[in-house]
Design a protein around this motif. Structure first.
Motif, PDB file in Angstrom:
ATOM      1  N   SER A 118     -35.470 -52.647  25.073  1.00 33.89           N
ATOM      2  CA  SER A 118     -35.794 -52.168  23.486  1.00 33.89           C
ATOM      3  C   SER A 118     -35.335 -53.396  22.585  1.00 33.89           C
ATOM      4  CB  SER A 118     -35.356 -50.886  23.061  1.00 33.89           C
ATOM      5  OG  SER A 118     -35.781 -50.617  21.985  1.00 33.89           O
TER       6      SER A 118
ATOM      7  N   THR B 147     -35.453 -43.218  26.888  1.00 30.28           N
ATOM      8  CA  THR B 147     -35.778 -42.019  26.971  1.00 30.28           C
ATOM      9  C   THR B 147     -37.137 -41.870  28.136  1.00 30.28           C
ATOM     10  OG1 THR B 147     -34.662 -41.243  25.201  1.00 30.28           O
ATOM     11  CG2 THR B 147     -36.388 -39.790  26.537  1.00 30.28           C
TER      12      THR B 147
ATOM     13  N   ASP C 195     -39.189 -44.661  22.036  1.00 26.87           N
ATOM     14  CA  ASP C 195     -37.829 -44.603  22.654  1.00 26.87           C
ATOM     15  C   ASP C 195     -37.907 -45.005  23.927  1.00 26.87           C
ATOM     16  OD1 ASP C 195     -35.495 -44.042  23.653  1.00 26.87           O
ATOM     17  OD2 ASP C 195     -35.543 -41.912  22.859  1.00 26.87           O
TER      18      ASP C 195
END
Length: 390
Positions: free
Chosen positions: A291, A301, A298
């Motif tokens: 990320s 996740t 996200d």
């Protein structure tokens, strides 16, 4: 048949030796086992494939994207160059967000090695040919021991110490081995033993002789490579000859194919060498980008949800979860199946080709569906009738 010294008994690799019960790989040299972050290296641990990023390390997000691409291709470890202070200052962020162990490559500036240890890198590579202050090497050993960081002594035929060159008359196998062992003794003097060693040369035959000699002299784990091997085609051949010969003799605990090419190609070549010798058996592997500011989902996740959804699938599949519409598609293409997510949707990519676009909330279901299909196809090709989900 290669004869090994009595003080280095041969033991089978309990980790990843064979692709089938009837065709085991080479019996491995008994080396001591060290830790590199979450990985074990040496002994009976599986042989990890390394590569090195070519991005300016201080451009941390760009470097993390490069690490993600290498991981998607199957890299287990990545090394980053640290020629400038700003590179050293970026190591903490990179080590925190990378999803595979990061090694800091240090030349000349021992202070950058200290910064790498303090930044949480899994390992540090030092070259005896250009970090010449023995007290500084000893200091690095003390600090690395306290931090649980491994050190690779990386000897290179092109950068040996002047004293060694004068003593041995050139970069001979004996010269390179002596350089490595003198450095290990400096670390041993301060109680440091989480060391692995490389003695690379651009000539595969010299490299083979050097590693054979080193394997007789020490039980430290060995990192194999033909340095400056060249462009993709010729470099892959040289590396397969040098690395493959040694692995077939049981010598080697981790490898890097050094090419004048995309690091992803280095990883592919390294994996191919291991698979050809039955030293690596592929299984399900979920990889994801760490990320960055460009991510529109996200990723952490999403990757965890995909991992949970694929639990029980038994097949040699690499599934990539990428959260960037800029580099994500290219990175996902390096895996068997992947998603490049952003703007509330995800492009599903299979074997390098986009096959579907789904809503963000449907990404996990889509990846599980296609991964299950691919696993069934693999089992059918192998003539296996048992379910893919345990």
């Amino acid at each position: 048949m290669t004869t090994f010294p009595a003080h280095l008994p041969m033991v089978p690799d309990a980790g990843a030796l064979s692709s089938s019960p009837d065709s085991p790989g080479p019996v491995r040299r008994a080396s001591r086992k060290i830790r590199l972050g979450p990985l074990e290296v040496g002994g009976d641990a599986p042989i990890p494939v390394q590569t090195m990023t070519v991005t300016p390390t201080h451009e941390a997000d760009l470097t993390l994207q490069a690490i993600a691409a290498a991981q998607a291709a199957g890299a287990d470890i990545v090394r980053v160059a640290v020629p400038r202070r700003e590179d050293a200052e970026a190591l903490g962020y990179i080590a925190e967000h990378a999803r595979i162990p990061v090694i800091a490559d240090i030349h000349f500036q021992w202070k950058y090695a200290v910064m790498a240890i303090e930044a949480g890198c899994a390992g540090v590579r030092i070259n005896p040919g250009n970090i010449k202050k023995h007290d500084k090497v000893a200091l690095l050993g003390k600090l690395a021991d306290e931090a649980g960081v491994a050190i690779r002594i990386g000897v290179n035929g092109g950068s040996l110490e002047d004293a060694i060159l004068e003593e041995f008359g050139g970069p001979t196998p004996e010269a390179m081995v002596e350089s490595a062992l003198r450095e290990t003794r400096l670390l041993e003097d301060v109680g440091f033993h989480d060391t692995k060693i490389s003695v690379k040369h651009s000539d595969p035959w010299v490299m083979i002789q050097t590693y054979r000699l080193l394997a007789e002299r020490t039980d430290y784990p060995l990192h194999l490579g033909v340095t400056e091997a060249g462009p993709l085609k010729t470099g892959s051949i040289k590396s397969a000859v040098g690395i493959g010969t040694l692995l077939a003799e049981g010598i080697g605990d981790t490898i890097r194919v050094s090419l004048s090419a995309d690091p992803v190609e280095e990883v592919k070549a390294g994996i191919a060498i291991l698979e050809s010798l039955h030293l690596r058996q592929r299984g399900l592997d979920v990889v994801s980008c760490p990320s960055c500011g460009r991510a529109q989902v996200d990723v952490w996740t999403l990757a965890e949800d995909v991992q949970k959804g694929l639990e029980g699938i038994e097949a040699p599949l690499r599934v990539a979860v990428m959260g960037c519409v800029v580099n994500g598609p290219g990175e996902a293409r390096e895996a068997d199946l992947g998603v490049a997510a952003g703007n509330g949707k995800g492009d599903i990519i299979k074997k390098g080709e986009k096959i579907a676009t789904v809503r963000e909330e449907d990404i996990v279901e889509a990846l599980v569906h296609y991964a299950t299909e691919m696993a069934e196809e693999i089992r059918a090709e192998r003539g296996e009738g048992s379910p893919v989900v345990a």
